[in-house]
Design an enzyme around this catalytic site. Structure first.
Site, PDB file in Angstrom:
ATOM      1  N   GLU A  13     -10.414  -6.256   5.076  1.00 28.56           N
ATOM      2  CA  GLU A  13      -9.383  -6.763   4.171  1.00 28.56           C
ATOM      3  C   GLU A  13      -8.133  -5.904   4.299  1.00 28.56           C
ATOM      4  O   GLU A  13      -8.210  -4.670   4.188  1.00 28.56           O
ATOM      5  CB  GLU A  13      -9.862  -6.735   2.713  1.00 28.56           C
ATOM      6  CG  GLU A  13     -10.887  -7.782   2.355  1.00 28.56           C
ATOM      7  CD  GLU A  13     -11.134  -7.860   0.862  1.00 28.56           C
ATOM      8  OE1 GLU A  13     -11.526  -8.938   0.393  1.00 28.56           O
ATOM      9  OE2 GLU A  13     -10.950  -6.849   0.150  1.00 28.56           O
ATOM     10  N   CYS A  14      -7.005  -6.533   4.512  1.00 28.34           N
ATOM     11  CA  CYS A  14      -5.695  -5.874   4.540  1.00 28.34           C
ATOM     12  C   CYS A  14      -5.720  -4.691   5.512  1.00 28.34           C
ATOM     13  O   CYS A  14      -5.719  -4.881   6.720  1.00 28.34           O
ATOM     14  CB  CYS A  14      -5.270  -5.473   3.128  1.00 28.34           C
ATOM     15  SG  CYS A  14      -3.490  -5.218   2.957  1.00 28.34           S
ATOM     16  N   GLY A  15      -5.743  -3.450   5.022  1.00 33.40           N
ATOM     17  CA  GLY A  15      -5.779  -2.319   5.929  1.00 33.40           C
ATOM     18  C   GLY A  15      -6.980  -2.354   6.855  1.00 33.40           C
ATOM     19  O   GLY A  15      -6.885  -1.993   8.036  1.00 33.40           O
ATOM     20  N   SER A  69      -8.687 -10.507   6.963  1.00 35.28           N
ATOM     21  CA  SER A  69      -7.565 -11.181   6.306  1.00 35.28           C
ATOM     22  C   SER A  69      -6.691 -10.147   5.625  1.00 35.28           C
ATOM     23  O   SER A  69      -7.144  -9.046   5.296  1.00 35.28           O
ATOM     24  CB  SER A  69      -8.070 -12.185   5.265  1.00 35.28           C
ATOM     25  OG  SER A  69      -8.598 -11.493   4.142  1.00 35.28           O
ATOM     26  N   TYR A 125      -8.406  -5.025   7.944  1.00 37.41           N
ATOM     27  CA  TYR A 125      -8.065  -6.062   8.934  1.00 37.41           C
ATOM     28  C   TYR A 125      -7.218  -5.476  10.047  1.00 37.41           C
ATOM     29  O   TYR A 125      -7.437  -5.737  11.237  1.00 37.41           O
ATOM     30  CB  TYR A 125      -7.340  -7.178   8.199  1.00 37.41           C
ATOM     31  CG  TYR A 125      -6.832  -8.338   9.009  1.00 37.41           C
ATOM     32  CD1 TYR A 125      -7.558  -8.883  10.062  1.00 37.41           C
ATOM     33  CD2 TYR A 125      -5.615  -8.939   8.668  1.00 37.41           C
ATOM     34  CE1 TYR A 125      -7.084  -9.983  10.773  1.00 37.41           C
ATOM     35  CE2 TYR A 125      -5.138 -10.043   9.361  1.00 37.41           C
ATOM     36  CZ  TYR A 125      -5.872 -10.558  10.419  1.00 37.41           C
ATOM     37  OH  TYR A 125      -5.396 -11.647  11.107  1.00 37.41           O
TER      38      TYR A 125
END
Length: 439
Positions: free
Chosen positions: A329-331, A429, A333
Protein backbone atom coordinates in the site's frame (compact mmCIF):
# COMPACT_ATOMS: atom_id res chain seq x y z
CA UNK A 1 -24.20 -0.75 24.34
CA UNK A 2 -23.51 2.32 26.48
CA UNK A 3 -20.06 3.71 25.77
CA UNK A 4 -17.99 5.62 28.35
CA UNK A 5 -18.52 9.38 28.25
CA UNK A 6 -16.37 11.17 25.74
CA UNK A 7 -15.26 14.42 24.12
CA UNK A 8 -14.31 15.39 20.59
CA UNK A 9 -11.27 17.67 20.46
CA UNK A 10 -11.70 19.73 17.31
CA UNK A 11 -10.86 23.15 15.89
CA UNK A 12 -11.87 25.62 13.19
CA UNK A 13 -8.94 24.45 11.02
CA UNK A 14 -5.75 22.44 10.97
CA UNK A 15 -2.82 24.00 12.80
CA UNK A 16 -4.88 25.29 15.74
CA UNK A 17 -3.10 23.15 18.33
CA UNK A 18 -5.60 20.34 18.83
CA UNK A 19 -2.96 17.57 18.74
CA UNK A 20 -1.02 19.20 21.59
CA UNK A 21 -4.25 19.55 23.58
CA UNK A 22 -5.25 15.97 22.73
CA UNK A 23 -1.97 14.45 23.89
CA UNK A 24 -1.86 16.63 27.00
CA UNK A 25 -5.37 15.63 28.05
CA UNK A 26 -4.77 11.94 27.36
CA UNK A 27 -1.65 11.89 29.51
CA UNK A 28 -3.06 14.12 32.30
CA UNK A 29 -6.20 12.03 32.73
CA UNK A 30 -4.14 8.84 32.57
CA UNK A 31 -1.82 10.20 35.26
CA UNK A 32 -4.93 10.80 37.37
CA UNK A 33 -5.69 7.09 37.28
CA UNK A 34 -8.32 7.06 34.55
CA UNK A 35 -8.40 4.53 31.74
CA UNK A 36 -8.71 6.78 28.68
CA UNK A 37 -9.66 5.46 25.23
CA UNK A 38 -8.38 7.58 22.34
CA UNK A 39 -9.94 7.74 18.87
CA UNK A 40 -9.13 9.66 15.70
CA UNK A 41 -11.90 10.97 13.46
CA UNK A 42 -10.97 10.59 9.82
CA UNK A 43 -8.28 8.73 7.88
CA UNK A 44 -5.12 9.98 9.61
CA UNK A 45 -2.29 7.39 9.60
CA UNK A 46 0.04 9.01 12.13
CA UNK A 47 -1.89 10.41 15.11
CA UNK A 48 -3.11 7.07 16.57
CA UNK A 49 0.46 6.06 17.44
CA UNK A 50 0.93 9.32 19.37
CA UNK A 51 -2.38 8.70 21.14
CA UNK A 52 -1.28 5.25 22.23
CA UNK A 53 1.99 6.64 23.58
CA UNK A 54 0.05 9.22 25.62
CA UNK A 55 -2.75 6.99 26.96
CA UNK A 56 -1.35 3.48 26.92
CA UNK A 57 -4.35 2.17 24.93
CA UNK A 58 -4.61 1.53 21.20
CA UNK A 59 -6.24 4.39 19.32
CA UNK A 60 -8.60 3.69 16.41
CA UNK A 61 -9.89 5.68 13.45
CA UNK A 62 -13.61 6.37 13.06
CA UNK A 63 -14.57 7.43 9.54
CA UNK A 64 -18.13 8.21 8.48
CA UNK A 65 -17.28 8.34 4.77
CA UNK A 66 -15.54 4.98 4.58
CA UNK A 67 -17.18 2.95 7.36
CA UNK A 68 -20.70 1.58 7.63
CA UNK A 69 -22.67 1.67 10.88
CA UNK A 70 -21.70 -1.87 11.91
CA UNK A 71 -17.98 -1.22 11.53
CA UNK A 72 -18.23 2.10 13.36
CA UNK A 73 -20.01 0.33 16.23
CA UNK A 74 -17.43 -2.47 16.31
CA UNK A 75 -14.60 0.06 16.54
CA UNK A 76 -16.41 2.20 19.13
CA UNK A 77 -16.77 -0.96 21.24
CA UNK A 78 -13.02 -0.86 21.77
CA UNK A 79 -13.75 1.73 24.46
CA UNK A 80 -15.22 -1.01 26.65
CA UNK A 81 -13.70 -0.84 30.11
CA UNK A 82 -12.48 2.74 29.74
CA UNK A 83 -13.51 5.53 32.10
CA UNK A 84 -13.37 8.27 29.48
CA UNK A 85 -13.10 8.66 25.70
CA UNK A 86 -11.10 11.48 24.13
CA UNK A 87 -11.26 11.71 20.34
CA UNK A 88 -9.27 13.98 18.04
CA UNK A 89 -10.86 15.51 14.97
CA UNK A 90 -9.35 16.06 11.54
CA UNK A 91 -8.99 19.45 9.80
CA UNK A 92 -11.84 21.76 10.82
CA UNK A 93 -14.85 20.50 12.78
CA UNK A 94 -17.29 20.53 9.84
CA UNK A 95 -14.82 19.74 7.05
CA UNK A 96 -15.64 16.71 4.92
CA UNK A 97 -16.29 15.87 1.29
CA UNK A 98 -19.11 16.94 -1.02
CA UNK A 99 -20.59 13.49 -1.71
CA UNK A 100 -21.99 11.27 1.01
CA UNK A 101 -20.14 8.01 1.66
CA UNK A 102 -20.99 4.95 3.76
CA UNK A 103 -22.66 6.84 6.61
CA UNK A 104 -21.76 10.49 6.03
CA UNK A 105 -19.39 13.05 4.59
CA UNK A 106 -16.37 12.28 6.76
CA UNK A 107 -16.48 15.26 9.15
CA UNK A 108 -15.49 15.25 12.80
CA UNK A 109 -18.88 16.80 13.62
CA UNK A 110 -20.59 13.65 12.27
CA UNK A 111 -18.44 11.42 14.47
CA UNK A 112 -19.15 13.56 17.54
CA UNK A 113 -22.87 13.55 16.81
CA UNK A 114 -23.07 9.81 16.21
CA UNK A 115 -21.23 9.00 19.44
CA UNK A 116 -22.78 11.75 21.55
CA UNK A 117 -19.41 13.34 22.34
CA UNK A 118 -19.61 17.09 23.05
CA UNK A 119 -17.14 19.19 21.07
CA UNK A 120 -14.26 20.90 22.86
CA UNK A 121 -13.13 23.55 20.38
CA UNK A 122 -9.44 24.48 20.32
CA UNK A 123 -9.32 28.05 19.02
CA UNK A 124 -6.13 29.80 17.91
CA UNK A 125 -6.61 33.36 19.18
CA UNK A 126 -3.54 34.80 17.52
CA UNK A 127 -4.32 38.15 15.90
CA UNK A 128 -7.75 38.60 17.50
CA UNK A 129 -9.35 39.28 20.89
CA UNK A 130 -13.14 39.60 21.38
CA UNK A 131 -13.57 38.47 17.78
CA UNK A 132 -12.51 34.98 18.90
CA UNK A 133 -15.94 34.67 20.51
CA UNK A 134 -17.65 35.30 17.19
CA UNK A 135 -15.69 32.46 15.61
CA UNK A 136 -16.46 30.10 18.48
CA UNK A 137 -20.13 31.09 18.48
CA UNK A 138 -20.39 30.34 14.79
CA UNK A 139 -19.02 26.84 15.34
CA UNK A 140 -21.27 26.25 18.33
CA UNK A 141 -24.42 27.29 16.46
CA UNK A 142 -23.69 26.03 12.98
CA UNK A 143 -25.43 22.84 14.05
CA UNK A 144 -27.73 23.49 16.98
CA UNK A 145 -28.15 19.74 17.60
CA UNK A 146 -24.42 19.12 18.07
CA UNK A 147 -23.41 19.06 21.75
CA UNK A 148 -20.82 21.72 22.55
CA UNK A 149 -18.63 21.46 25.67
CA UNK A 150 -16.80 24.76 25.41
CA UNK A 151 -13.56 26.35 24.21
CA UNK A 152 -9.87 26.02 24.90
CA UNK A 153 -8.22 29.21 23.68
CA UNK A 154 -4.71 28.66 22.36
CA UNK A 155 -1.72 30.94 21.74
CA UNK A 156 -2.79 33.74 24.06
CA UNK A 157 -0.19 36.50 24.10
CA UNK A 158 -0.67 38.21 27.48
CA UNK A 159 -2.96 38.59 30.52
CA UNK A 160 -4.63 41.55 28.77
CA UNK A 161 -5.24 39.41 25.70
CA UNK A 162 -6.83 36.74 27.93
CA UNK A 163 -9.13 39.28 29.64
CA UNK A 164 -10.42 40.54 26.29
CA UNK A 165 -11.02 37.02 24.99
CA UNK A 166 -12.86 36.00 28.17
CA UNK A 167 -15.06 39.11 27.94
CA UNK A 168 -16.09 38.12 24.44
CA UNK A 169 -16.81 34.50 25.39
CA UNK A 170 -18.79 35.51 28.48
CA UNK A 171 -20.84 37.89 26.34
CA UNK A 172 -22.08 35.03 24.16
CA UNK A 173 -22.34 32.44 26.94
CA UNK A 174 -19.55 30.08 25.85
CA UNK A 175 -17.60 28.24 28.59
CA UNK A 176 -13.85 28.80 28.50
CA UNK A 177 -12.28 25.56 29.76
CA UNK A 178 -8.68 26.52 29.16
CA UNK A 179 -6.47 29.43 28.15
CA UNK A 180 -3.08 28.36 26.80
CA UNK A 181 -0.27 30.93 26.63
CA UNK A 182 1.79 31.13 23.48
CA UNK A 183 4.65 28.60 23.74
CA UNK A 184 6.92 28.04 20.77
CA UNK A 185 8.60 25.04 22.39
CA UNK A 186 5.44 22.91 22.62
CA UNK A 187 5.25 21.80 19.01
CA UNK A 188 5.73 18.41 17.42
CA UNK A 189 8.20 18.11 14.53
CA UNK A 190 6.63 17.74 11.09
CA UNK A 191 7.50 16.60 7.58
CA UNK A 192 5.69 16.39 4.24
CA UNK A 193 2.85 14.07 5.37
CA UNK A 194 2.34 15.85 8.70
CA UNK A 195 3.89 14.92 12.02
CA UNK A 196 6.97 12.77 12.19
CA UNK A 197 6.10 9.26 13.29
CA UNK A 198 5.86 8.49 16.99
CA UNK A 199 8.67 5.91 16.71
CA UNK A 200 10.99 8.61 15.32
CA UNK A 201 10.41 11.27 17.99
CA UNK A 202 13.62 11.43 20.05
CA UNK A 203 11.96 12.32 23.38
CA UNK A 204 8.30 11.49 22.89
CA UNK A 205 7.41 10.54 26.46
CA UNK A 206 9.12 13.65 27.81
CA UNK A 207 7.29 15.82 25.26
CA UNK A 208 3.89 14.33 26.13
CA UNK A 209 4.57 14.78 29.85
CA UNK A 210 5.30 18.46 29.14
CA UNK A 211 1.99 18.80 27.28
CA UNK A 212 0.18 17.26 30.25
CA UNK A 213 1.83 19.66 32.69
CA UNK A 214 0.95 22.57 30.41
CA UNK A 215 -2.71 21.53 30.31
CA UNK A 216 -2.82 21.06 34.09
CA UNK A 217 -1.50 24.58 34.59
CA UNK A 218 -3.80 26.31 32.12
CA UNK A 219 -6.99 24.24 31.69
CA UNK A 220 -9.80 23.17 34.01
CA UNK A 221 -9.40 19.39 33.87
CA UNK A 222 -12.31 18.59 36.24
CA UNK A 223 -14.65 20.77 34.16
CA UNK A 224 -13.41 19.20 30.93
CA UNK A 225 -14.07 15.71 32.27
CA UNK A 226 -17.48 16.75 33.57
CA UNK A 227 -18.41 18.05 30.10
CA UNK A 228 -18.01 14.59 28.53
CA UNK A 229 -21.16 12.99 27.18
CA UNK A 230 -22.34 9.78 25.54
CA UNK A 231 -25.26 8.07 23.93
CA UNK A 232 -26.31 4.51 23.31
CA UNK A 233 -24.99 3.14 20.00
CA UNK A 234 -25.46 -0.17 18.27
CA UNK A 235 -24.00 -3.18 20.01
CA UNK A 236 -20.43 -3.39 18.77
CA UNK A 237 -20.43 -7.16 19.18
CA UNK A 238 -22.85 -7.40 16.24
CA UNK A 239 -20.40 -5.55 14.00
CA UNK A 240 -17.35 -7.11 12.45
CA UNK A 241 -13.84 -5.81 12.08
CA UNK A 242 -12.03 -6.46 8.78
CA UNK A 243 -11.17 -10.09 8.17
CA UNK A 244 -7.54 -11.20 7.76
CA UNK A 245 -6.36 -11.89 4.21
CA UNK A 246 -4.27 -14.88 5.38
CA UNK A 247 -3.45 -16.87 8.50
CA UNK A 248 0.26 -16.01 8.80
CA UNK A 249 0.96 -12.45 7.68
CA UNK A 250 4.52 -11.09 7.46
CA UNK A 251 4.05 -7.36 8.09
CA UNK A 252 6.82 -4.87 7.32
CA UNK A 253 7.19 -2.58 10.34
CA UNK A 254 9.84 0.10 10.77
CA UNK A 255 10.40 3.79 10.02
CA UNK A 256 9.82 3.18 6.29
CA UNK A 257 6.67 1.06 6.72
CA UNK A 258 4.33 2.15 9.50
CA UNK A 259 1.01 3.37 8.09
CA UNK A 260 -1.46 0.60 8.90
CA UNK A 261 -4.91 1.43 10.22
CA UNK A 262 -5.21 0.08 13.79
CA UNK A 263 -8.70 -1.36 13.20
CA UNK A 264 -7.32 -3.44 10.31
CA UNK A 265 -4.69 -5.08 12.51
CA UNK A 266 -7.19 -5.47 15.36
CA UNK A 267 -9.54 -7.32 13.02
CA UNK A 268 -6.76 -9.60 11.83
CA UNK A 269 -5.72 -10.43 15.39
CA UNK A 270 -9.29 -10.92 16.59
CA UNK A 271 -9.85 -13.51 13.87
CA UNK A 272 -6.78 -15.45 14.95
CA UNK A 273 -4.28 -14.38 12.29
CA UNK A 274 -0.60 -14.48 13.19
CA UNK A 275 1.10 -11.16 12.45
CA UNK A 276 4.85 -11.54 12.02
CA UNK A 277 6.63 -8.13 11.99
CA UNK A 278 9.91 -7.72 10.15
CA UNK A 279 12.09 -4.74 9.23
CA UNK A 280 13.21 -4.21 5.63
CA UNK A 281 15.37 -1.30 6.84
CA UNK A 282 17.27 -3.75 9.05
CA UNK A 283 17.60 -5.99 5.97
CA UNK A 284 15.32 -8.64 7.46
CA UNK A 285 13.56 -11.07 5.14
CA UNK A 286 9.92 -12.01 5.76
CA UNK A 287 9.33 -15.25 7.62
CA UNK A 288 9.61 -18.05 5.04
CA UNK A 289 6.59 -19.75 6.64
CA UNK A 290 4.29 -16.77 6.08
CA UNK A 291 1.26 -17.08 3.83
CA UNK A 292 1.29 -13.41 2.80
CA UNK A 293 3.71 -10.49 2.86
CA UNK A 294 2.11 -7.10 3.43
CA UNK A 295 4.11 -3.90 2.91
CA UNK A 296 2.20 -0.94 4.40
CA UNK A 297 2.67 2.72 3.63
CA UNK A 298 5.26 4.93 5.23
CA UNK A 299 8.31 6.90 4.10
CA UNK A 300 10.35 4.73 1.71
CA UNK A 301 11.34 7.86 -0.22
CA UNK A 302 13.37 8.94 2.84
CA UNK A 303 15.11 5.56 3.09
CA UNK A 304 15.49 4.61 -0.57
CA UNK A 305 19.24 4.04 -0.36
CA UNK A 306 18.96 1.70 2.62
CA UNK A 307 16.13 -0.23 0.99
CA UNK A 308 18.06 -0.56 -2.25
CA UNK A 309 20.98 -2.04 -0.27
CA UNK A 310 18.77 -4.48 1.69
CA UNK A 311 19.70 -7.59 -0.25
CA UNK A 312 18.38 -10.16 2.25
CA UNK A 313 15.02 -8.39 2.33
CA UNK A 314 14.81 -8.23 -1.47
CA UNK A 315 15.89 -11.84 -1.94
CA UNK A 316 13.47 -13.14 0.70
CA UNK A 317 10.59 -11.15 -0.70
CA UNK A 318 11.23 -12.33 -4.24
CA UNK A 319 11.51 -15.93 -3.05
CA UNK A 320 8.16 -15.61 -1.28
CA UNK A 321 6.52 -14.06 -4.35
CA UNK A 322 7.30 -17.12 -6.46
CA UNK A 323 4.56 -19.11 -4.73
CA UNK A 324 2.60 -16.81 -2.38
CA UNK A 325 0.98 -13.38 -2.52
CA UNK A 326 2.55 -10.02 -1.75
CA UNK A 327 0.66 -6.74 -1.37
CA UNK A 328 1.88 -3.17 -0.92
CA UNK A 329 0.00 0.00 0.00
CA UNK A 330 1.30 3.45 -0.98
CA UNK A 331 4.93 3.39 0.18
CA UNK A 332 4.86 -0.40 0.11
CA UNK A 333 3.58 -0.23 -3.47
CA UNK A 334 6.52 1.97 -4.42
CA UNK A 335 8.99 -0.54 -2.96
CA UNK A 336 7.39 -3.37 -4.96
CA UNK A 337 8.26 -1.43 -8.13
CA UNK A 338 11.34 -1.39 -10.29
CA UNK A 339 12.80 1.91 -9.10
CA UNK A 340 12.24 4.89 -6.82
CA UNK A 341 13.74 8.30 -7.58
CA UNK A 342 14.42 10.35 -4.46
CA UNK A 343 14.14 14.11 -3.94
CA UNK A 344 17.68 14.66 -5.23
CA UNK A 345 16.95 12.86 -8.47
CA UNK A 346 18.94 9.73 -7.57
CA UNK A 347 17.44 6.51 -8.89
CA UNK A 348 17.31 3.56 -6.46
CA UNK A 349 16.60 -0.02 -7.38
CA UNK A 350 13.57 -1.48 -5.59
CA UNK A 351 12.35 -5.09 -5.53
CA UNK A 352 11.23 -5.23 -9.20
CA UNK A 353 8.18 -7.38 -8.45
CA UNK A 354 6.14 -4.79 -10.35
CA UNK A 355 7.25 -2.57 -13.23
CA UNK A 356 6.33 0.60 -11.34
CA UNK A 357 8.77 3.52 -11.35
CA UNK A 358 7.98 6.42 -9.03
CA UNK A 359 9.62 9.78 -8.45
CA UNK A 360 9.71 11.91 -5.33
CA UNK A 361 11.84 14.44 -7.20
CA UNK A 362 8.86 15.26 -9.45
CA UNK A 363 6.45 15.88 -6.60
CA UNK A 364 2.71 15.94 -7.12
CA UNK A 365 0.20 16.16 -4.26
CA UNK A 366 -2.33 13.31 -4.08
CA UNK A 367 -4.84 13.51 -1.22
CA UNK A 368 -8.36 12.28 -0.64
CA UNK A 369 -10.80 9.45 -0.20
CA UNK A 370 -10.80 6.69 -2.80
CA UNK A 371 -13.46 4.25 -3.97
CA UNK A 372 -12.04 1.22 -5.74
CA UNK A 373 -13.70 -1.56 -7.73
CA UNK A 374 -11.18 -4.39 -8.04
CA UNK A 375 -10.58 -5.63 -11.58
CA UNK A 376 -8.27 -8.36 -10.24
CA UNK A 377 -8.08 -10.16 -6.91
CA UNK A 378 -5.87 -8.92 -4.10
CA UNK A 379 -5.21 -10.55 -0.73
CA UNK A 380 -8.49 -10.75 1.18
CA UNK A 381 -10.71 -9.67 -1.72
CA UNK A 382 -11.96 -11.14 -4.97
CA UNK A 383 -12.14 -9.35 -8.31
CA UNK A 384 -15.28 -7.21 -8.31
CA UNK A 385 -15.04 -6.28 -4.62
CA UNK A 386 -15.68 -2.61 -3.85
CA UNK A 387 -13.38 -0.93 -1.35
CA UNK A 388 -13.21 2.42 0.38
CA UNK A 389 -9.89 3.94 1.31
CA UNK A 390 -7.68 7.01 1.34
CA UNK A 391 -4.65 8.26 -0.59
CA UNK A 392 -2.02 10.72 0.65
CA UNK A 393 1.39 11.05 -0.98
CA UNK A 394 3.59 13.34 -3.08
CA UNK A 395 5.15 10.80 -5.44
CA UNK A 396 4.60 10.74 -9.19
CA UNK A 397 4.27 7.61 -11.31
CA UNK A 398 6.72 7.65 -14.22
CA UNK A 399 6.08 4.10 -15.45
CA UNK A 400 3.25 1.67 -14.69
CA UNK A 401 3.38 -1.15 -17.26
CA UNK A 402 1.43 -3.82 -15.35
CA UNK A 403 -2.28 -4.55 -15.45
CA UNK A 404 -4.39 -2.26 -13.27
CA UNK A 405 -5.62 -3.58 -9.94
CA UNK A 406 -8.82 -1.53 -9.81
CA UNK A 407 -10.99 1.20 -11.23
CA UNK A 408 -10.42 4.02 -8.77
CA UNK A 409 -12.38 7.23 -8.20
CA UNK A 410 -12.37 10.04 -5.68
CA UNK A 411 -15.13 10.75 -3.17
CA UNK A 412 -17.22 12.50 -5.83
CA UNK A 413 -16.91 9.65 -8.35
CA UNK A 414 -14.28 11.30 -10.57
CA UNK A 415 -11.80 8.79 -12.06
CA UNK A 416 -8.33 8.66 -10.50
CA UNK A 417 -5.36 7.71 -12.65
CA UNK A 418 -3.55 5.77 -9.89
CA UNK A 419 -5.25 2.40 -10.41
CA UNK A 420 -2.74 0.17 -8.64
CA UNK A 421 -0.98 -2.73 -10.34
CA UNK A 422 -1.03 -6.51 -10.44
CA UNK A 423 1.46 -9.02 -11.76
CA UNK A 424 1.05 -12.68 -10.90
CA UNK A 425 0.49 -12.88 -7.14
CA UNK A 426 1.88 -9.39 -6.49
CA UNK A 427 -0.52 -6.47 -6.05
CA UNK A 428 -0.17 -2.89 -4.95
CA UNK A 429 -2.00 0.41 -4.82
CA UNK A 430 -1.52 3.98 -3.69
CA UNK A 431 -4.77 3.87 -1.71
CA UNK A 432 -4.88 2.53 1.83
CA UNK A 433 -7.89 0.26 2.32
CA UNK A 434 -10.18 1.30 5.19
CA UNK A 435 -13.21 -0.93 4.63
CA UNK A 436 -15.07 -2.99 2.12
CA UNK A 437 -18.01 -1.05 0.68
CA UNK A 438 -21.47 -2.40 1.29
CA UNK A 439 -20.62 -4.21 4.51
Amino acid sequence: MIDPPGLMISAPSSGSGKTTVMLGLLRAFTEDGLSVQPFKSGPDYIDPAFHRAAAGRRSFNLDSWAMDADLLAAIAAKAEGADLVVAEGSMGLYDGVATRGATGWGSSAETADRMGWPVLLVLDAGGQAQSAAATALGFARYREDLPFAGVIVNRVASPRHERLIRLGMEGVGLPVLGVLPRRGDLTLPERHLGLVQAVEHPDLDEAIAAYAAFLRAHADLPAIRAAAGRRAVADGKSGRLPRPPAQRIALAQDAAFSFTYPHILEGWRAAGAEIQPFSPLADEAPDPASDLVWLPGGYPELHAGALAAATRFRSGLRQHARTRPVHGECGGYMVLGRALIDKDGERHRMTDLLGLVTSYEKRSFHLGYRAAALTAPMPGFQAGARLRGHEFHYSTILEQPDAPLARVSDADGNPVAETGSTRGGVTGSFFHVIAEAGR
